[in-house]
Design a protein around this motif. Structure first.
Motif, PDB file in Angstrom:
ATOM      1  N   LEU A 321      36.242  42.935  45.164  1.00  0.00           N
ATOM      2  CA  LEU A 321      35.936  44.317  45.079  1.00  0.00           C
ATOM      3  C   LEU A 321      37.505  44.725  44.823  1.00  0.00           C
ATOM      4  O   LEU A 321      37.362  45.877  44.191  1.00  0.00           O
ATOM      5  CB  LEU A 321      35.957  44.581  46.654  1.00  0.00           C
ATOM      6  N   ALA A 322      38.583  44.044  45.262  1.00  0.00           N
ATOM      7  CA  ALA A 322      39.860  44.843  44.923  1.00  0.00           C
ATOM      8  C   ALA A 322      40.063  44.984  43.456  1.00  0.00           C
ATOM      9  O   ALA A 322      40.984  45.619  43.012  1.00  0.00           O
ATOM     10  CB  ALA A 322      41.112  44.095  45.566  1.00  0.00           C
ATOM     11  N   GLN A 323      39.549  44.161  42.672  1.00  0.00           N
ATOM     12  CA  GLN A 323      39.558  44.476  41.018  1.00  0.00           C
ATOM     13  C   GLN A 323      39.196  45.400  40.519  1.00  0.00           C
ATOM     14  O   GLN A 323      39.715  45.811  39.520  1.00  0.00           O
ATOM     15  CB  GLN A 323      38.956  43.028  40.402  1.00  0.00           C
ATOM     16  N   ILE A 324      38.123  45.989  41.259  1.00  0.00           N
ATOM     17  CA  ILE A 324      37.692  47.359  40.651  1.00  0.00           C
ATOM     18  C   ILE A 324      38.713  48.503  40.450  1.00  0.00           C
ATOM     19  O   ILE A 324      38.760  48.923  39.554  1.00  0.00           O
ATOM     20  CB  ILE A 324      36.291  47.559  41.376  1.00  0.00           C
ATOM     21  N   PRO A 325      39.209  49.019  41.744  1.00  0.00           N
ATOM     22  CA  PRO A 325      40.104  49.845  41.279  1.00  0.00           C
ATOM     23  C   PRO A 325      41.469  49.452  40.412  1.00  0.00           C
ATOM     24  O   PRO A 325      42.052  50.163  39.880  1.00  0.00           O
ATOM     25  CB  PRO A 325      40.835  50.479  42.877  1.00  0.00           C
ATOM     26  N   THR A 326      41.623  48.203  40.420  1.00  0.00           N
ATOM     27  CA  THR A 326      42.776  47.660  39.950  1.00  0.00           C
ATOM     28  C   THR A 326      42.385  47.907  38.391  1.00  0.00           C
ATOM     29  O   THR A 326      43.216  48.169  37.361  1.00  0.00           O
ATOM     30  CB  THR A 326      43.017  46.058  39.965  1.00  0.00           C
ATOM     31  N   PHE A 327      41.044  47.536  37.881  1.00  0.00           N
ATOM     32  CA  PHE A 327      40.771  47.554  36.706  1.00  0.00           C
ATOM     33  C   PHE A 327      40.747  49.108  36.207  1.00  0.00           C
ATOM     34  O   PHE A 327      41.123  49.409  35.020  1.00  0.00           O
ATOM     35  CB  PHE A 327      39.470  47.125  36.167  1.00  0.00           C
TER      36      PHE A 327
END
Length: 544
Positions: A321-327
């Motif tokens: 999930l944390a990769q979504i705002p990171t991307f």
């Protein structure tokens, strides 16, 4: 009378109010003494012996307040001119910061990522907003995330995503064309704002097969786009920048609500994608070396569900999930700003704009493959020169987790007149990796380092080859274990947007060049002097 009896007698003689006041006073005194001791200890760092500014510092902000007051990193560049390639400044609460463009020192700092990590105070604040994605994780957590995410950003995967970039760029081109028709031929628009919408749509589709729809004609935002905007607001004044810093420790209700909404939608996306992959594979085994899929989250989940991946290396749903705002942050804000700076540079250099357009018109299709885009030399030169001259990210901070010795390629003289070929760094000392300073170094790029000249990339200087960047001759995407995993993605997206924009329009600044500036900050963006608004106003005209 024994000491214990004296204490008991004293406490009995005090009222509750007096006891509370005494306790609060003792705690306050302890805090003051603790801070004073910490400041004194920080002031003993061996970095204090390096050359650097010793006046105009501030007890709370050190030299940072002076640095961030300037235009286009002019203060830091002035220090480099005065003190050389390696110097020190004071940071927050008296901490010393090492600033160096020495290639051997930078290589050591970037590759010793177990020692030099993101400052804990900054990381804690960022994680609160965006989660512990690959940009903000450290140590073993970062290593495991990178191992799984790396394949999703391979050349073949980015090649497949280029179709999405071109589709969104063509949609933007068509919208601008309609605006020109409505205006009778030429229209004025804020290119940065429109690029922000287009790249957000692009990362939504390429990142997790999600339609933000920000390029829709009615201008309405879906709930994820609105939530992301609530967390990440543009900071245009020093007061707003301070507000952002305070929000990392004391987030506003609006920010907390937006973050909660963003996590809810993101987790829904992750769970739906996971179900789709498991249903698709049925009873078959998912092998790590046979994963497929087009969007980044699908690729990541397939790799994470692979049967031949040890359980200890799998990411939790919260880590995915944390990769979504990171991307979103990495693939939206930075790329839109970089492309806007390319348009700015081409607007003030019309002969370069014409030369690039002539090359792009030789391509016989509106949807070229990535291999075709990469085979266009002048498009590559313009892209690289923009990334060099207009580094979107000014610098990357690091904090020493242990004492260390940083070697220097070029010896320097310290404040005591001693010639030194290495620098002692103490645990807790901070380091700036000054991306913009390195990319504009006259020692590397020559006397015209501050000029936009794409032709320099025909034969880059030999000095640039020593830079440890993951992209040759550039520090924009860093280097080492913490280099930007999405550097191919960013360059491909930028080239796709420039392909349709430059092919489709002639453009020039809508205000005098002197009316545009960029405030020194974490991200360098074009602003209007009149009201400090972040924008790039252009006149655009369709190419006949």
């Amino acid at each position: 009378m024994a000491a214990g009896e004296l204490v008991r007698s004293a406490l009995q003689a005090m009222s509750w109010a007096q006891l509370v006041v005494a306790t609060a006073g003792s705690l306050a005194a302890y805090q003051v003494l603790d801070q004073a001791y910490g400041y004194w200890k920080r002031s003993r760092s061996p970095l204090r012996d390096l050359p650097g500014p010793r006046t105009d510092g501030n007890f709370l902000f050190g030299h940072l307040r002076m640095m961030f007051r300037g235009d286009d990193n002019e203060v830091q560049r002035g220090w480099a001119d005065e003190y050389g390639a390696t110097f020190s400044i004071r940071g927050m609460l008296g901490k010393y910061q090492l600033v160096t463009t020495d290639d051997r020192a930078i290589t050591h700092i970037l590759f010793a990522s177990h020692i030099f990590q993101k400052p804990e105070s900054q990381r804690r604040g960022i994680v609160r907003f965006l989660g512990e994605g690959i940009l903000f994780a450290e140590g073993a957590q970062h290593r495991d995330q990178r191992r799984i995410i790396n394949p999703a950003f391979g050349f073949s995967q980015v090649r497949d995503m280029t179709e999405i970039f071109l589709e969104k760029a063509a949609q933007l081109r068509d919208i601008w064309s309609q605006k020109c028709i409505a205006s009778g031929g030429t229209t004025r628009l804020d290119a940065l704002d429109w690029l922000g919408k287009a790249t957000l749509d692009a990362i939504g589709k390429a990142g997790f097969d999600y339609e933000f729809g920000t390029l829709n004609e009615n201008g309405t935002k879906n709930e994820l786009a609105a939530a992301f905007e609530g967390v990440m607001r543009r900071d245009t004044t020093p007061l707003q920048q301070i507000r952002v810093l305070l929000n990392t420790q004391f987030p506003l209700h609006r920010v907390i609500f937006s973050k909660k909404k963003m996590d809810e939608i993101g987790m829904r996306i992750v769970q739906e994608k996971k179900r789709e992959i498991l249903d698709e594979m049925g009873a078959g085994r998912i092998e790590k070396n046979t994963v497929g899929g087009k969007d980044l989250i699908s690729l990541l989940l397939r790799a994470n569900l692979a049967a031949d991946l040890p359980p200890s290396q799998r990411l939790s749903d919260s880590e995915v999930l944390a990769q979504i705002p990171t991307f979103i942050v990495a693939g939206h804000a930075t790329t839109s700003n970089a492309t806007a700076w390319a348009m700015y540079s081409l607007a003030v250099h019309p002969e370069t704009q014409m030369k690039l357009r002539a090359e792009l018109h030789q391509v016989g299709t509106d949807a070229p493959a990535l291999d075709v885009l990469n085979a266009l030399p002048y498009l590559d030169y313009v892209t690289r020169e923009t990334l060099r001259l207009h580094s979107v990210v000014l610098l990357v901070p690091r904090e020493a987790q242990d004492d260390d010795v940083v070697p220097l390629e070029t010896p320097i003289k310290d404040r005591n007149g001693n010639t030194i070929s290495s620098i002692k760094v103490r645990k807790g000392d901070e380091i700036q990796v000054p991306i913009a300073l390195i990319n504009r170094s006259k020692a590397i790029w020559g006397a015209d380092a501050d000029e936009f000249r794409p032709e320099r990339w025909e034969r880059p200087p030999a000095e640039a080859s020593a830079l440890p960047g993951i992209t040759p001759n550039l520090m924009t995407f860093l280097g080492g274990p913490r280099s930007c995993v999405g550097h191919r993605f960013a360059v491909a997206e930028m080239k796709a947007f420039l392909f349709h924009i430059v092919r489709g329009f002639e453009f020039e600044l809508a205000v005098p060049r002197s009316e545009l500036w960029t405030r020194t900050g974490a991200i360098l963006r074009p602003q209007l002097r009149e009201d400090n608004s972040i924008q790039l106003p252009l006149y655009i005209t369709p190419v006949q």
